[in-house]
Write a protein that holds these residues in place. Structure first.
Motif, PDB file in Angstrom:
ATOM      1  N   LEU A   2       1.029  -1.497   0.271  1.00  0.00           N
ATOM      2  CA  LEU A   2       0.321  -0.288   0.221  1.00  0.00           C
ATOM      3  C   LEU A   2       0.869   1.171   0.071  1.00  0.00           C
ATOM      4  CD1 LEU A   2      -2.878  -1.104   2.243  1.00  0.00           C
ATOM      5  CD2 LEU A   2      -2.107  -1.086   0.525  1.00  0.00           C
ATOM      6  N   ARG A   3       1.938   1.145   0.913  1.00  0.00           N
ATOM      7  CA  ARG A   3       2.904   2.334   1.351  1.00  0.00           C
ATOM      8  C   ARG A   3       3.449   2.542  -0.241  1.00  0.00           C
ATOM      9  NH1 ARG A   3       6.016   1.374   4.415  1.00  0.00           N
ATOM     10  NH2 ARG A   3       7.027   4.137   4.382  1.00  0.00           N
ATOM     11  N   SER A   4       4.339   1.602  -0.638  1.00  0.00           N
ATOM     12  CA  SER A   4       4.733   1.790  -2.292  1.00  0.00           C
ATOM     13  C   SER A   4       3.657   2.315  -3.641  1.00  0.00           C
ATOM     14  CB  SER A   4       5.386   0.227  -2.838  1.00  0.00           C
ATOM     15  OG  SER A   4       6.132  -0.016  -1.526  1.00  0.00           O
ATOM     16  N   ALA A   5       2.887   1.524  -3.432  1.00  0.00           N
ATOM     17  CA  ALA A   5       1.808   2.179  -4.416  1.00  0.00           C
ATOM     18  C   ALA A   5       1.163   3.736  -4.128  1.00  0.00           C
ATOM     19  CB  ALA A   5       0.365   1.033  -4.473  1.00  0.00           C
ATOM     20  N   ALA A   6       1.277   4.170  -3.252  1.00  0.00           N
ATOM     21  CA  ALA A   6       0.751   5.157  -2.737  1.00  0.00           C
ATOM     22  C   ALA A   6       1.601   6.556  -3.031  1.00  0.00           C
ATOM     23  CB  ALA A   6       0.221   5.703  -1.517  1.00  0.00           C
ATOM     24  N   VAL A  47       1.593   8.988  -6.181  1.00  0.00           N
ATOM     25  CA  VAL A  47       2.101  10.178  -5.813  1.00  0.00           C
ATOM     26  C   VAL A  47       3.280  11.103  -6.707  1.00  0.00           C
ATOM     27  CG1 VAL A  47       2.868  12.223  -3.993  1.00  0.00           C
ATOM     28  CG2 VAL A  47       0.608  10.052  -3.430  1.00  0.00           C
ATOM     29  N   ALA A  48       4.225  10.534  -6.754  1.00  0.00           N
ATOM     30  CA  ALA A  48       5.438  10.811  -7.080  1.00  0.00           C
ATOM     31  C   ALA A  48       5.025  10.798  -8.765  1.00  0.00           C
ATOM     32  CB  ALA A  48       7.198   9.870  -7.229  1.00  0.00           C
ATOM     33  N   ALA A  74      10.785   8.830 -11.589  1.00  0.00           N
ATOM     34  CA  ALA A  74       9.804   9.534 -10.852  1.00  0.00           C
ATOM     35  C   ALA A  74       9.065   8.064  -9.787  1.00  0.00           C
ATOM     36  CB  ALA A  74       8.854  10.620 -10.287  1.00  0.00           C
ATOM     37  N   PRO A  75       8.406   7.687 -10.331  1.00  0.00           N
ATOM     38  CA  PRO A  75       7.812   6.179  -9.486  1.00  0.00           C
ATOM     39  C   PRO A  75       8.368   5.179  -9.138  1.00  0.00           C
ATOM     40  CG  PRO A  75       6.871   6.629 -11.811  1.00  0.00           C
ATOM     41  CD  PRO A  75       7.307   8.015 -11.588  1.00  0.00           C
ATOM     42  N   LEU A  76       9.180   5.279 -10.493  1.00  0.00           N
ATOM     43  CA  LEU A  76      10.213   4.217  -9.956  1.00  0.00           C
ATOM     44  C   LEU A  76      11.534   3.997  -9.361  1.00  0.00           C
ATOM     45  CD1 LEU A  76      11.545   1.374 -11.411  1.00  0.00           C
ATOM     46  CD2 LEU A  76      13.541   2.957 -12.852  1.00  0.00           C
ATOM     47  N   THR A  77      11.826   5.104  -8.964  1.00  0.00           N
ATOM     48  CA  THR A  77      12.369   5.567  -7.365  1.00  0.00           C
ATOM     49  C   THR A  77      12.039   5.283  -6.793  1.00  0.00           C
ATOM     50  OG1 THR A  77      13.437   7.317  -9.465  1.00  0.00           O
ATOM     51  CG2 THR A  77      13.966   7.348  -6.263  1.00  0.00           C
ATOM     52  N   ALA A  78      10.504   6.262  -6.022  1.00  0.00           N
ATOM     53  CA  ALA A  78       9.586   6.121  -5.085  1.00  0.00           C
ATOM     54  C   ALA A  78       9.337   4.878  -4.880  1.00  0.00           C
ATOM     55  CB  ALA A  78       8.625   6.924  -5.339  1.00  0.00           C
ATOM     56  N   LEU A  79       9.230   4.044  -6.017  1.00  0.00           N
ATOM     57  CA  LEU A  79       9.421   2.771  -5.130  1.00  0.00           C
ATOM     58  C   LEU A  79      10.190   1.622  -4.671  1.00  0.00           C
ATOM     59  CD1 LEU A  79       6.634   0.477  -6.127  1.00  0.00           C
ATOM     60  CD2 LEU A  79       7.974  -0.407  -7.798  1.00  0.00           C
ATOM     61  N   GLY A 118       9.557   9.223  -1.723  1.00  0.00           N
ATOM     62  CA  GLY A 118       9.079   7.953  -1.025  1.00  0.00           C
ATOM     63  C   GLY A 118       9.775   8.407   0.882  1.00  0.00           C
ATOM     64  N   MET A 119      10.184   9.395   0.677  1.00  0.00           N
ATOM     65  CA  MET A 119      10.754   9.487   2.135  1.00  0.00           C
ATOM     66  C   MET A 119       9.749  10.291   2.709  1.00  0.00           C
ATOM     67  SD  MET A 119      14.750  10.498   2.405  1.00  0.00           S
ATOM     68  CE  MET A 119      14.722  11.155   0.817  1.00  0.00           C
ATOM     69  N   ALA A 120       8.764  11.505   2.246  1.00  0.00           N
ATOM     70  CA  ALA A 120       7.942  11.879   3.118  1.00  0.00           C
ATOM     71  C   ALA A 120       6.716  10.918   3.372  1.00  0.00           C
ATOM     72  CB  ALA A 120       7.565  13.228   2.308  1.00  0.00           C
ATOM     73  N   CYS A 121       6.793   9.814   2.528  1.00  0.00           N
ATOM     74  CA  CYS A 121       5.557   8.838   2.809  1.00  0.00           C
ATOM     75  C   CYS A 121       5.756   7.974   4.005  1.00  0.00           C
ATOM     76  CB  CYS A 121       5.412   7.649   1.607  1.00  0.00           C
ATOM     77  SG  CYS A 121       4.238   7.091   2.001  1.00  0.00           S
ATOM     78  N   ASN A 122       6.875   8.533   4.502  1.00  0.00           N
ATOM     79  CA  ASN A 122       6.433   7.529   5.978  1.00  0.00           C
ATOM     80  C   ASN A 122       6.186   8.786   6.992  1.00  0.00           C
ATOM     81  OD1 ASN A 122       7.585   5.253   6.581  1.00  0.00           O
ATOM     82  ND2 ASN A 122       9.544   5.622   5.571  1.00  0.00           N
ATOM     83  N   LEU A 123       6.473  10.232   6.564  1.00  0.00           N
ATOM     84  CA  LEU A 123       5.766  11.365   7.501  1.00  0.00           C
ATOM     85  C   LEU A 123       4.282  11.212   7.576  1.00  0.00           C
ATOM     86  CD1 LEU A 123       8.350  14.266   7.193  1.00  0.00           C
ATOM     87  CD2 LEU A 123       8.637  12.520   8.700  1.00  0.00           C
TER      88      LEU A 123
END
Length: 417
Positions: free
Chosen positions: A27-31, A35-36, A52-57, A153-158
């Motif tokens: 769920l977090r990776s897809a989100a 967004v990226a 961008a989505p590849l890096t976030a993934l 990706g890092m903001a997703c954790n916040l």
């Protein structure tokens, strides 16, 4: 109608499993990737900014600590690859031999900048950028997309904070303790009668297979340790990590000693042949002692995985009482073995080894020994952290002083995250 009920049931199962690592990661990776991509569509000059989505993934991990460290290495690898590609495009362009030199140079640069598992990403970024005509334009777009993906990706954790996996690690430690208990109970039951040495050898193989369980528990504990690092929701993360790690170390020592005990039983069964493993009176005491030690091992696991102070105190009191009872049974066994050795010297070494091994387990589970071990490990880890990050340590100490002053002035007690 059946399809609707089926999908509803599956959705409910997914919600119930929302804390499992696979579900959380998916769920977090897809989100983060979605967004990226949306942000990159607005900021990147590329029509399909998939970097961008590849890096976030790739950046988003289960824990915040892993996300932060992976994000930094990912950005470094892409930037390094882009710079290598720009240098080659200005000097030689794209040919079959320049491509070979590019890959060698990119991999070498990846090792120099220490991007760990992203070394191949340096070469991939360099080849993708060198393979287009407008190198400068593509290089800039790739860097922008990579930065977008890493930041998202890092903001997703916040925004979607990762769970703390302490409970899962604690459950795995307790499960390991219960498996050790079951093996000890079986060994105790067999010690009270006559068993062939092949059956005793099977218990030895079971004790050896506990090493695989320890590996799985260690993996769960490492995930829990990462989830505690740099996590703003957790207070005293270092204490949690050290308590669980020292607890697993103690259980690992107990499994090693149990394996040695199983080997002593096997050798004794071979030496006794058709006779009982122990005389009836001695065998009954051995069974009782192993049962008491098995219960103490489970109580120890509950103690090291308990968070609340009241429950910890009751768990420690229960462990202390069980160890006291086991020590009394051990002393009784020592007297019986001494009498047995006087009557028959043939197996005195194996008899003494059994007594030594059960005594070692009792000593490892001792609460005073655990306290000393815990304090030593806390001092060691704190000293290593001060040596590696002296400025961060001073900042934490200052923040800790300010927080204590604030609590004293406001009257608020300490709150755990």
């Amino acid at each position: 109608m059946r399809d609707v009920r089926k999908w509803t049931a599956q959705l409910w199962q997914l919600v119930q499993r929302r804390r499992e690592p696979v579900v959380v990661q998916t769920l977090r990776s897809a989100a983060a990737a979605t967004v990226a991509y949306v942000i990159a569509l607005r900021l990147s000059p590329e029509p399909a900014p998939l970097t961008a989505p590849l890096t976030a993934l790739l950046v988003v991990q289960v824990t915040f600590y892993a996300t932060l460290t992976n994000g930094i290495r990912r950005v470094n690898s892409v930037v390094a690859g882009v710079l290598v590609a720009i240098a080659f495009s200005l000097l030689v362009g794209l040919t079959w031999w320049s491509l070979a030199l590019l890959i060698v140079a990119a991999l070498a640069v990846g090792h120099l900048v220490r991007v760990d598992e992203y070394v191949a990403e340096v070469a991939i970024s360099a080849m993708l950028v060198l393979g287009v005509t407008t190198v400068g334009f593509t290089a800039w777009a790739r860097i922008v997309e990579t930065l977008i993906g890493a930041v998202v990706g890092m903001a997703c954790n916040l925004l979607l904070p990762p769970p703390v996996w302490v409970d899962e690690a604690g459950q795995s430690i307790e499960d390991l303790a219960r498996r050790v208990r079951q093996l000890m109970l079986r060994m105790g039951e067999e010690a009270a009668g006559r068993i062939p040495w092949e059956q005793a050898a099977e218990r030895l193989h079971e004790a050896r297979r506990l090493d695989h369980d320890i590996v799985r528990v260690d993996a769960a504990l490492r995930q829990a340790e990462d989830s505690l690092r740099l996590n703003p929701r957790v207070r005293e993360g270092l204490l949690h990590r050290v308590v669980l790690r020292t607890g697993l170390d103690t259980l690992e020592i107990c499994t090693v000693v149990l394996r040695v005990l199983a080997r002593s039983f096997t050798d004794l069964a071979k030496a006794r042949g058709a006779e009982d493993l122990f005389p009836p009176r001695v065998g009954a005491v051995v069974e009782q002692l192993l049962s008491e030690i098995a219960d103490a091992i489970v109580s120890f696991a509950v103690l090291v995985t308990t968070h609340l102070s009241e429950n910890a105190e009751s768990a420690e009191a229960r462990l202390t009482a069980e160890l006291h009872t086991a020590a009394g049974t051990r002393d009784r066994l020592a007297e019986l073995l001494q009498e047995e050795v006087r009557a028959d010297w043939a197996n005195w070494q194996l008899m003494g080894a059994v007594l030594t091994e059960v005594n070692r387990i009792i000593a490892e589970l001792d609460t005073e020994h655990r306290t000393r071990r815990l304090l030593e490990e806390l001092d060691r880890v704190s000293r290593e952290q001060r040596e590696k990050l002296p400025r961060m340590t001073r900042l934490r100490e200052r923040l800790g002083v300010q927080e204590d002053l604030w609590r004293n002035r406001t009257g608020f007690g300490e709150r755990s995250g």
